[in-house]
Scaffold this active site. Structure first.
Site, PDB file in Angstrom:
ATOM      1  N   SER A  87       0.797  -1.241   0.000  1.00 42.13           N
ATOM      2  CA  SER A  87       0.000   0.000   0.000  1.00 42.13           C
ATOM      3  C   SER A  87       0.824   1.282   0.000  1.00 42.13           C
ATOM      4  CB  SER A  87      -0.933   0.028   1.216  1.00 42.13           C
ATOM      5  OG  SER A  87      -1.897  -0.986   1.080  1.00 42.13           O
ATOM      6  N   LYS A 121       0.209   3.412  -2.896  1.00 45.12           N
ATOM      7  CA  LYS A 121      -1.071   4.099  -3.108  1.00 45.12           C
ATOM      8  C   LYS A 121      -0.944   5.618  -3.283  1.00 45.12           C
ATOM      9  CE  LYS A 121      -4.352   0.686  -1.274  1.00 45.12           C
ATOM     10  NZ  LYS A 121      -3.519  -0.517  -1.130  1.00 45.12           N
ATOM     11  N   TYR A 158      -3.358  -2.980 -10.359  1.00 43.02           N
ATOM     12  CA  TYR A 158      -3.329  -2.834  -8.902  1.00 43.02           C
ATOM     13  C   TYR A 158      -2.458  -3.913  -8.260  1.00 43.02           C
ATOM     14  CZ  TYR A 158      -4.736  -2.899  -4.038  1.00 43.02           C
ATOM     15  OH  TYR A 158      -4.701  -2.902  -2.676  1.00 43.02           O
ATOM     16  N   TYR A 212      -3.549   5.356  10.100  1.00 46.72           N
ATOM     17  CA  TYR A 212      -4.415   4.800  11.131  1.00 46.72           C
ATOM     18  C   TYR A 212      -5.821   4.676  10.586  1.00 46.72           C
ATOM     19  CZ  TYR A 212      -2.183   4.435  15.656  1.00 46.72           C
ATOM     20  OH  TYR A 212      -1.478   4.006  16.739  1.00 46.72           O
ATOM     21  N   VAL A 222       1.465  -3.732   3.939  1.00 48.89           N
ATOM     22  CA  VAL A 222       1.360  -4.962   4.741  1.00 48.89           C
ATOM     23  C   VAL A 222       2.614  -5.821   4.719  1.00 48.89           C
ATOM     24  CG1 VAL A 222      -1.152  -5.205   4.789  1.00 48.89           C
ATOM     25  CG2 VAL A 222       0.150  -6.141   2.852  1.00 48.89           C
TER      26      VAL A 222
END
Lengths: 627, 627
Positions: A79, A82, A204, A256, A274
């Site tokens: 991520s 992103k 993606y 968060y 991750v």
């Protein structure tokens, strides 16, 4: 009086010479033993990660790296891609298009939640999977065949070296990405994706599987910190405007589930993946990256979060922790009488200039000329005495002048010019004062390469305005000026000396005195200007030729090695056509025997002249030292 | 060559000399005619506001104000009090207590929504009414009688002058505040408020009814921008730590229902009130306030939002728009041979020092010594040549050294000292290098008031280490040193001159030469040090006495007015006990008649000496000018 010694702070036994490296080592030691969190295991490839791997890298805006631990082992970006994918959409498509497809609100949900707006179906923000898939769809739609190549080239520019895709992770994610596939179809359902979602999902999965090291992430963070310019390579994969938006998103949606808490506690825009990567950005200053696979319940690296938190608290890196620098933009500002050009002038010119010098103001500006900087400069202008007619703006230490400031600066200078103040820029160098608009400060305002030449121009300007010719055109006054030096001598001595001297003509560029030659002649300037230059070595070893002094009509030069009988220490070159009276050593020696009083008179005049120059130069040096 | 003139940007017909003021005027003109939005009318007192009232104020970290429009008309602060009330809780109670009562998450709900956490009953954040009522309850509980007085004193410090309460608005809100009273009782129900909510509600109504002007809000914003220090009064109502937290809350919860959008679009921490005030903060730089009663559907002033948005876009004021300043902390860094102290030394000492000078390094540091600044300094240290033995760290232009940096700086200096590098601080002045911990940089490291004195100390240190006595204790070598100046003369001339000179003793503080007296004597230093000082006037008109030069053994002084026959231009004072050979004009005049060759020899030596000093001083000045 100096007060020496006393206590020293307690130190770890092994010391680094660099305290930043030491800080990194301390942070690494502090958290290396922490065993909280779980390595992501939703695909087998990620579950293979070693939970003890732990690296920290800081990359600075100046292009320096500090590293500790596992910093060059590849892992998948996940991520952390992103913010960059959204930025790529802003860059290659448009802000309006992206805004029509994806919101920019913190979701308050878990990272893999679907989080689409109930009415519009728009993903809540680009930092969740749904947002990144929607962004990927726009990229695929715009360039079905080239999207992946464009993406990889772009990541290469961000990181400063070619990045590739971890095919095993890619395939594993592609085969097990049911939830993401569901998101893709929901987006298709809402019309956020206009066609088959599979190409978007593929892009993606591939973006998530880009292999990076901790060092790569730090460099990518530094690129965001430097308004889209990679400080290690100079490449500019993103614009400042896009960086501002992406950093805001990282601030509210990056880490968060609870957006407010992260900014409140840590205050550093950041994004986690991750696989264990965290990239944090201190705008204008640093990219920070950590790599440590065990994740907390929110999917953020446990050690990564701890390092960001400690850096924010212990060394004050929160975005909201900005120190006030009142008037730091004004490096110095002083009256013209505190600084003269390197042109030595006859006493007559000096006397004419003396009452005019304070009509000049010299202002040295430094740092970033952002809005606050322009305000400080404007306030400095407000304080100018009403009689100031020339402002020299020295820009040597301005590190950046953003386009929006360039516009304000130009307006400010025009306002000053409307008050009949002449503005001279010095050392504007490579500052982007030319804007993309219709005007250009440096085309309109006089710009000089050196402060010294700006000063000389200002002095000449004042002399000209005073109604007499400037020094360059002052041929008729030359005779008189020359005599003014010899005026210190008794009239009989003066006549005797002039009879012994010969008049010599020079063309522009003539070497009047050659370094290393014997100092057999003394020169009195009748007309023209004569330059003495030295080679200065800067601290980075570069050499630059700079004038040490210029001698104008009525001054004398070459006296030191003439008197000492030594060789010349520097070249003196004629700047323009002119004439000098030349006294040869033979004539001087003859005179010494025949008329010692004339020689004593001349030596006294030279001593006084040098003494006066030394006093003036020492006072200027002292003044400069005290700013 | 200068390139002059060309286009000028289009200008409004009426011009301000200050471009910041002009910008404010432009913004005001742009939105004064906008008639969107509705004045709050939930109480009659607020409905009386004039919808055309419109003011803009910018307050800078340097303590300057720019204003346009209605800027001194009082209105009630309303919700702009909320960040300050929460900050007061953090200040007088504790962060833990406040965190136990109020969350810090954007609510996503309207400003007057109840927004309590379903489980805990905690208000989502301190910027909504529920949060502010909860905060007020804690303040009342801690000090039931004094809370209001404390609050008003605190707001007085924030704004820089006494603020009062608009009793009519207070009473009106108190009588119609049913919704807020409901919130109070819900908070009581959840135990967030432990007793009767009425005192808390009363404090809440009173804080909302504090009367402020647009100018007051700008000053309060500037106080937040300056880490809690009011830049107009110097009062420090808040700590930097609290400001960081409050600014983060304003960033995420201050303005919009949609937290992400505000930071994404505008990026400026801000808070609005229903009476029409908006206060925005550019951390470290500016407080901005607007007053314009018509509100949008979110309860924010329409014109206020527009002004914030335009300032962010047009002059780059987003929090995330920080310009990189690579290595701006290092103002200059150069070798010792590029800079000598103002102590003139005998040729012998000069020759001894020459090969040692590059063991000295001079580093000028500037700006805020934050983490990035310390990193730049550490990197500069890494580049030092291995043979450097003395580092002079000039701190004259450091504007701030935060406590956390002070710790890092000290560790860095210790690491350097461990490598046997001596560190001298110059012009550390009022920098807070003393920390509240166990050590204090300036107690341990030698600190000098001037760079010049640090340089002299470094030179003396190197001479001492070289195994010979330093210049101060060099009494025995004095004779030899003195002779070394006269060595330039023929031996017979030297003897003749020494016979004509008288030896004179001086005590510390003796005025050897008095300004304005006749220059009848020439001095040759045998022992001791003699100082010439001048008064420097800085640009702010302050005068400071500074040494222009010190004369050590073997040098001569007083020659210029001795030769020119003029009066002395400055005092020369003995720094310690010492002796000089003195030549009186009578002896010189006699010699001129009897032995002109001796006089010529002496004048030649003086010419060479002055020429050498002038060359050295000019080169140093040129070097300084080119940094």
């Amino acid at each position: 009086m100096p007060v020496t010694l006393a206590l020293r702070p307690p130190m770890p036994p092994e010391r680094h010479l660099n305290v930043i490296q030491e800080l990194l080592d301390d942070l690494h030691d502090r958290y290396a033993g922490v065993n909280e969190g779980r390595v992501a295991d939703y695909i087998p490839e990620l579950a293979k990660a070693c939970p003890d791997d732990f690296g920290i890298v800081i990359a600075t805006a100046s292009g320096r790296l500090y590293q500790k631990g596992i910093t060059d082992k590849p892992f998948t970006i996940q991520s952390v891609s992103k913010p960059f994918i959204y930025a790529l959409g802003l860059k290659t498509l448009s802000a309006d298009l992206m805004a029509s497809k994806i919101d920019v609100e913190p979701s308050g949900d878990a990272f893999n939640a679907i989080s689409l707006d109930e009415q519009t179906g728009k993903p809540r923000n680009p930092m969740i999977n749904a947002g990144a898939i929607a962004a990927s769809a726009q990229l695929c739609l715009a360039d079905p065949d080239g999207a992946e190549r464009t993406m990889l080239d772009y990541f290469t520019d961000l990181a400063g070296h070619p990045l590739g895709i971890d095919e095993a992770v890619y395939l594993s994610e592609k085969h097990t990405g049911h939830r993401n596939r569901a998101i893709g179809h929901l987006l298709r359902n809402f019309g956020i994706i206009d066609s088959d979602p599979e190409p978007a999902l593929d892009l993606y999965f591939r973006q998530c599987a880009i292999a990076v090291t901790c060092r790569d992430l730090a460099v990518m963070g530094a690129t965001l910190a430097c308004q889209g310019r990679n400080p290690f390579t100079g490449a500019q994969p993103l614009t400042p405007e896009i960086c501002v938006r992406v950093l805001a998103l990282m601030g509210t949606c990056g880490m968060y589930d609870f957006a407010g808490q992260w900014l409140y506690d840590v205050g550093i825009p950041a994004k986690s993946g991750v696989a264990g990567g965290v990239m944090a950005v201190i705008p204008g200053r640093l990219g920070i990256a950590t790599y440590s696979p065990p994740l907390d319940v929110y999917g953020n690296s446990v050690r990564g979060v701890a390092v960001c938190r400690d850096l924010s608290r212990e060394v004050g890196l929160s975005l909201f922790n900005q120190y006030a620098q009142p008037d730091a933009t004004i490096r110095r500002s002083y009256r013209g009488s505190q600084r003269t050009s390197r042109r030595w002038r006859s006493r007559r010119e000096q006397e004419r200039l003396a009452p005019l010098r304070d009509l000049i103001r010299i202002i040295h500006v430094q740092g970033v000329l952002d809005f606050a900087g322009i305000e400080q400069l404007a306030a400095e202008f407000m304080k100018l005495p009403a009689d100031v007619r020339v402002v020299i703006l020295d820009l040597a230490h301005v590190t950046e002048c953003p386009v929006e400031s360039s516009y304000l600066l130009d307006r400010q200078l025009c306002a000053l010019e409307d008050r009949e103040v002449e503005i001279l820029l010095s050392r504007a160098g490579q500052l982007p004062l030319a804007t993309d608009r219709d005007w250009d400060i440096s085309r309109r305002v006089s710009a000089y390469e050196h402060l010294d030449s700006a000063l000389e121009a200002a002095e000449n300007m004042l002399l000209e305005r005073q109604g007499e010719a400037g020094p360059e055109e002052d041929a008729a006054a030359g005779e008189q000026a020359t005599r003014s030096f010899l005026d210190q001598l008794a009239p009989a001595h003066r006549r005797l000396l002039l009879d012994l001297m010969t008049l010599r003509s020079f063309c522009p560029g003539d070497v009047v005195i050659q370094q290393g030659s014997q100092g057999d002649e003394l020169f009195l300037v009748r007309t023209g200007s004569y330059n003495i230059a030295i080679d200065l070595t800067s601290s980075d070893g570069l050499s630059q030729t700079t004038r040490l002094a210029t001698f104008g009509p009525g001054t004398c030069f070459g006296e030191i090695s003439f008197i000492a009988g030594t060789t010349r220490s520097a070249d003196i070159v004629a700047l323009e056509a002119g004439e000098c009276w030349v006294l040869h050593r033979r004539a001087f020696d003859t005179l010494r025997q025949s008329d010692p009083e004339v020689v004593i008179d001349l030596l006294q005049a030279l001593t006084c002249d040098l003494g006066q120059k030394l006093a003036q130069t020492s006072i200027q040096l002292t003044q400069m030292e005290h700013y």
